[in-house]
Structures are given as C-alpha cells and as structure tokens.
Design an enzyme around this catalytic site. Structure first.
Site, PDB file in Angstrom:
ATOM      1  N   THR A  46      11.896 -39.698  -0.568  1.00  0.00           N
ATOM      2  CA  THR A  46      11.501 -38.453   0.096  1.00  0.00           C
ATOM      3  C   THR A  46      10.054 -38.111  -0.228  1.00  0.00           C
ATOM      4  OG1 THR A  46      13.775 -37.722  -0.027  1.00  0.00           O
ATOM      5  CG2 THR A  46      12.134 -36.015   0.343  1.00  0.00           C
ATOM      6  N   GLU A  73       0.827  -1.203   0.000  1.00  0.00           N
ATOM      7  CA  GLU A  73       0.000   0.000   0.000  1.00  0.00           C
ATOM      8  C   GLU A  73       0.863   1.255   0.000  1.00  0.00           C
ATOM      9  OE1 GLU A  73      -0.317  -2.649   1.776  1.00  0.00           O
ATOM     10  OE2 GLU A  73      -2.401  -3.188   2.145  1.00  0.00           O
ATOM     11  N   CYS A 129      -1.180   0.265   7.310  1.00  0.00           N
ATOM     12  CA  CYS A 129      -1.510   0.641   5.935  1.00  0.00           C
ATOM     13  C   CYS A 129      -2.932   1.193   5.856  1.00  0.00           C
ATOM     14  CB  CYS A 129      -1.372  -0.558   5.003  1.00  0.00           C
ATOM     15  SG  CYS A 129       0.345  -1.000   4.730  1.00  0.00           S
ATOM     16  N   TRP A 155      15.992 -37.256 -18.527  1.00  0.00           N
ATOM     17  CA  TRP A 155      14.980 -36.271 -18.916  1.00  0.00           C
ATOM     18  C   TRP A 155      13.648 -36.950 -19.142  1.00  0.00           C
ATOM     19  CZ3 TRP A 155      16.840 -32.321 -17.043  1.00  0.00           C
ATOM     20  CH2 TRP A 155      18.153 -31.915 -17.236  1.00  0.00           C
ATOM     21  N   ASP A 201      22.080 -37.604  -8.647  1.00  0.00           N
ATOM     22  CA  ASP A 201      21.933 -36.600  -9.720  1.00  0.00           C
ATOM     23  C   ASP A 201      22.989 -35.501  -9.678  1.00  0.00           C
ATOM     24  OD1 ASP A 201      19.676 -38.070 -10.036  1.00  0.00           O
ATOM     25  OD2 ASP A 201      18.253 -36.419  -9.809  1.00  0.00           O
TER      26      ASP A 201
HETATM   27  C1  AOF Z   1      -0.112  -5.100   4.267  1.00  0.00           C
HETATM   28  N1  AOF Z   1       0.537  -4.934   3.095  1.00  0.00           N
HETATM   29  O1  AOF Z   1       2.104  -5.525   1.616  1.00  0.00           O
HETATM   30  C2  AOF Z   1       1.822  -6.883   3.504  1.00  0.00           C
HETATM   31  C3  AOF Z   1       1.111  -7.059   4.715  1.00  0.00           C
HETATM   32  O2  AOF Z   1       6.059  -7.087  10.467  1.00  0.00           O
HETATM   33  P1  AOF Z   1       5.230  -6.146   9.685  1.00  0.00           P
HETATM   34  O3  AOF Z   1       4.916  -4.867  10.405  1.00  0.00           O
HETATM   35  O4  AOF Z   1       5.763  -5.902   8.293  1.00  0.00           O
HETATM   36  O5  AOF Z   1       3.797  -6.852   9.493  1.00  0.00           O
HETATM   37  C4  AOF Z   1       3.685  -8.129   8.974  1.00  0.00           C
HETATM   38  C5  AOF Z   1       2.244  -8.423   8.716  1.00  0.00           C
HETATM   39  O6  AOF Z   1       1.723  -7.499   7.760  1.00  0.00           O
HETATM   40  C6  AOF Z   1       1.991  -9.784   8.102  1.00  0.00           C
HETATM   41  O7  AOF Z   1       1.845 -10.777   9.086  1.00  0.00           O
HETATM   42  C7  AOF Z   1       0.696  -9.562   7.379  1.00  0.00           C
HETATM   43  O8  AOF Z   1      -0.366  -9.581   8.312  1.00  0.00           O
HETATM   44  C8  AOF Z   1       0.826  -8.136   6.886  1.00  0.00           C
HETATM   45  N2  AOF Z   1       1.367  -8.100   5.530  1.00  0.00           N
HETATM   46  N3  AOF Z   1       0.135  -6.170   5.022  1.00  0.00           N
HETATM   47  O9  AOF Z   1      -0.917  -4.249   4.640  1.00  0.00           O
HETATM   48  C9  AOF Z   1       1.503  -5.753   2.686  1.00  0.00           C
HETATM   49  N4  AOF Z   1       2.825  -7.726   3.143  1.00  0.00           N
HETATM   50 ZN    ZN Z   2       0.603  -2.838   5.884  1.00  0.00          ZN
END
Ligand code: AOF
Ligand code: ZN
Length: 371
Positions: free
Chosen positions: A311, A63, A95, A181, A211
């Site tokens: 595995t 955001e 955000c 392959w 491999d």
């Molecule tokens: C958003 N926008 O692009 C993402 C979010 O440790 P922080 O403060 O960065 O927060 C992590 C949390 O933020 C993560 O667990 C998830 O809930 C949220 N991710 N939120 O608004 C984003 N990547």
């Molecule tokens: Zn955020």
C-alpha cells in the site's frame, strides 16, 4: 486601508493560538480547526480574555466562541486568529462581522483561506470597518496544522500522511509474521496521537490480515478520537472475526471493495456494522486517485496511511503522499525483513524535511511534499 506590523508579543500570542487550534484537529468535519484568542491590555500588560476553537463538527466558528467568552471585554481588544475570519453568511453570519460588532480594534491573522467565499474578503471587511489588520503572522505554522483542510480545498482530496516505522537496517516488518515492534513505547504513543488528530486511517488488506490491528487511538482519555478506519480490500477478504470488524459498531469501518465482490461476505460485514466504499480497479489495483476523491467528498480532510509495504509503495509510486512520517528504530531486523519502500538516507527530491525529533530511543523525521 489600515495595516500594521507584528511585534514579538503578537508572535507569542499567535504561537499560543496555533497550539490551541490543535485541540480539535480531526473533530471539525470539513471545517479547519481554527483558534482565536482575544487579548486586551488595560495597562498591566496583555491578558487573554477570550479563547475559542472551532467547535466539534465545525460550528460555531472559533471567533464566535472566543467573543462569547470575552463578552464586553472584547471592546478595544486584539483578536489573534489562525485563519482569516470568514466573510460569508453560512449557517451563521460572518465572523468578520462578529469581530466588528464586538468592538475589536486590531486583528492579527496567520493563514489565509482558499475558500472563494472568504479569500481576502474577511480581511477587507475588517479594514473597511477601520480595524487594523496584520496578516500572515506565523502563517506557515498555522497552515501546517490546517494542511488537511487546505489540501481538500485545493485538490478535492484528503491530505495523505504516510507513516512508516523502519528498523535501523531499513525494514518495515518480517516476512510471514504479524505485528512486530520496530519502535519503542514513546514512538508508539506518538503514532496514537497522530491517529487522534487524523480524520481517517487506511491500511491494505495484507496488513489487516497479517496484523489483525484495531487502528484505534488508545491513549488514555483520547479513545473517543479514534479516526474512521478504511481497509483497501478489493476482494473483500476481511474476516468477520477480525478485530476491525468486531469493533465496527464502536469505531466506523469502511471497506473498499469492488462492486462484484462476494455478496455473502458483504451481507455478513454489513450486519456487523461495516460500510462500503465502491472502488474502481486499474490493472488489478484499486484506483487510488478516484478513491481519494471519494474519501474527500465524504468530508475527510486527512488520511493517515499506516501500511503495509504494498500500500505504501502504491501511494508513493502514484505521487499521492503529501506528508511522510518516518519513525526509525534502533534495532536491526536482518535478512528475513520486508524492505521499506523508501530509504531515509536517500530521500527523493520531491520531499523536503519539515522536522526531526527523538522519541525515546527512536528517531523521527517528517517530510512534506515540496511544491
Ligand atoms: C472562521 N472560523 O473557526 C472556521 C472557519 O459552512 P460554514 O458556514 O461553517 O463555513 C465553512 C468555511 O468557514 C470553511 O470553508 C472555511 O472557509 C471557514 N472556516 N472560518 O472564520 C473558523 N473553521
Ligand atoms: Zn467564521
């Protein structure tokens, strides 16, 4: 409380946002790769004035990146977010607050966030500020790309993606031979793309020995996106001369070895840049649930399991496969073949088909664990 309905245009912009969120898959640490599009319509039709995807390492959030690009144009605009905007004060303010302050008037969201600091709270903050919110638009598609994050948040372990290349007669290799392959060039590139988007890739020691693989992403321009490589190697049999060990300084390599394994070999491998994951054994097998918990605790959200038969069978038998990606070749291997651990013609009821495609001559089927 304001809520609204999604239009066809909303779905198109959300689909674009979801495609954009793929950009940083495997590169955002413990954060999901989220995308935001800021769209405004000044009478000549909607246009994108800001784009953002969660930054490398997980911050800034999508955001913020999008709002920064939009600047003043965000005032009165719509924000398309692939995940509910966060509501917590982490290293940056929420955000949701940033969207409110920027003057966004409508938010269209896809997936919801299981993080208890966010879940439901982000949308509630927006509504309280008088913003119209539409939730759940293309939520399944958005969640599919965030499945690693969602699995790690709810199960405390990474999402396990098992990839198998199977010959037309149901074999995954030839006894006593190294790499053969089974699938063609297009499918192989697709596998490298999967590696680029994964956080970590795992093979058993038998595959590593037979491999001598590198397990990196070798698509031109995407080499830097190679995932951390993990070898299940209880007795530390991986030789210092292997391609994996020789490349350990360029691309991280973790070896899972029992605590009492071979001190001299440990010193040599450490010297070469290899790091170790201590594991517990159970009936001569590495205890996978504990190992996965450990891998999750290290921040890995997706684990691509690339073989071999033993595995793959162990992960399947323990019910630890979340996603099964089958590349089915067009040629037969015959009697010397190593049988695949599953029969694509008779999939267990535990999996449901998500998509089916053609990659060159090969057939691709992707299943996800149901429930
Ligand atoms: C958003 N926008 O692009 C993402 C979010 O440790 P922080 O403060 O960065 O927060 C992590 C949390 O933020 C993560 O667990 C998830 O809930 C949220 N991710 N939120 O608004 C984003 N990547
Ligand atoms: Zn955020």
């Amino acid at each position: 409380m304001q809520s609204g309905f999604a239009s066809e245009i909303d779905r198109r912009f959300m689909a674009a946002a979801i495609r954009y969120s793929r950009w940083h898959l495997g590169l955002t640490g413990t954060n999901p790769s989220v995308a935001t599009l800021i769209v405004r319509d000044d009478g000549a039709g909607p246009r994108i004035v800001g784009r953002g995807v969660t930054a490398l390492g997980g911050r800034p959030h999508a955001e913020r990146e999008a709002l920064e690009e939009a600047g003043e144009a965000a005032r009165g605009a719509v924000a398309y977010v692939t995940l509910e905007p966060c509501a917590h004060h982490g290293r940056t303010p929420p955000c949701a607050t940033a969207l409110i302050t920027a003057g966004i008037t409508r938010v269209v969201g896809a997936a919801s966030d299981p993080d208890p600091r966010v879940s439901g709270k982000g949308y509630a903050m927006l509504r309280q500020a008088g913003i119209e919110v539409v939730e759940g638009v293309l939520a399944d598609q958005a969640a599919d790309l965030m499945s690693g994050y969602l699995t790690r948040s709810t199960k405390m372990r990474p999402e396990v993606i098992l990839k198998l290349a199977i010959s037309a007669d149901g074999m995954i290799g030839i006894k006593g031979q190294g790499q053969i392959w089974i699938t063609g060039e297009v499918a192989r590139r697709q596998v490298h793309l999967m590696r680029a988007e994964a956080d970590a890739i795992l093979v058993g020691i038998n595959t590593a020995l037979a491999d001598d693989p590198l397990l990196t992403c070798r698509l031109p321009g995407l080499e830097v996106r190679s995932p951390t490589r993990i070898v299940l190697d209880r007795h530390m049999r991986l030789p210092p001369s292997s391609a994996l060990v020789r490349s350990a300084r360029q691309v991280p390599l973790l070896v899972t070895a029992a605590q009492d394994a071979h001190d001299e070999r440990r010193a040599l491998l450490t010297e070469a840049g290899v790091r170790f994951l201590a594991v517990e054994s159970l009936d001569a097998h590495i205890a996978l649930p504990e190992l996965l918990e450990d891998i999750g605790a290290r921040g890995f959200m997706t684990l691509l399991v690339e073989g071999g038969a033993i595995t793959a069978r162990q992960f399947l038998a323990e019910g630890l496969v979340d996603r099964l990606c089958l590349f089915i070749g067009s040629t037969e291997i015959g009697g010397q073949g190593i049988a695949a651990p599953i029969d694509p013609g008779q999939m267990s009821s535990g999996f449901s088909k998500l998509r089916e495609e053609r990659f060159g001559e090969d057939h691709y089927i992707e299943y996800v664990r149901s429930g």
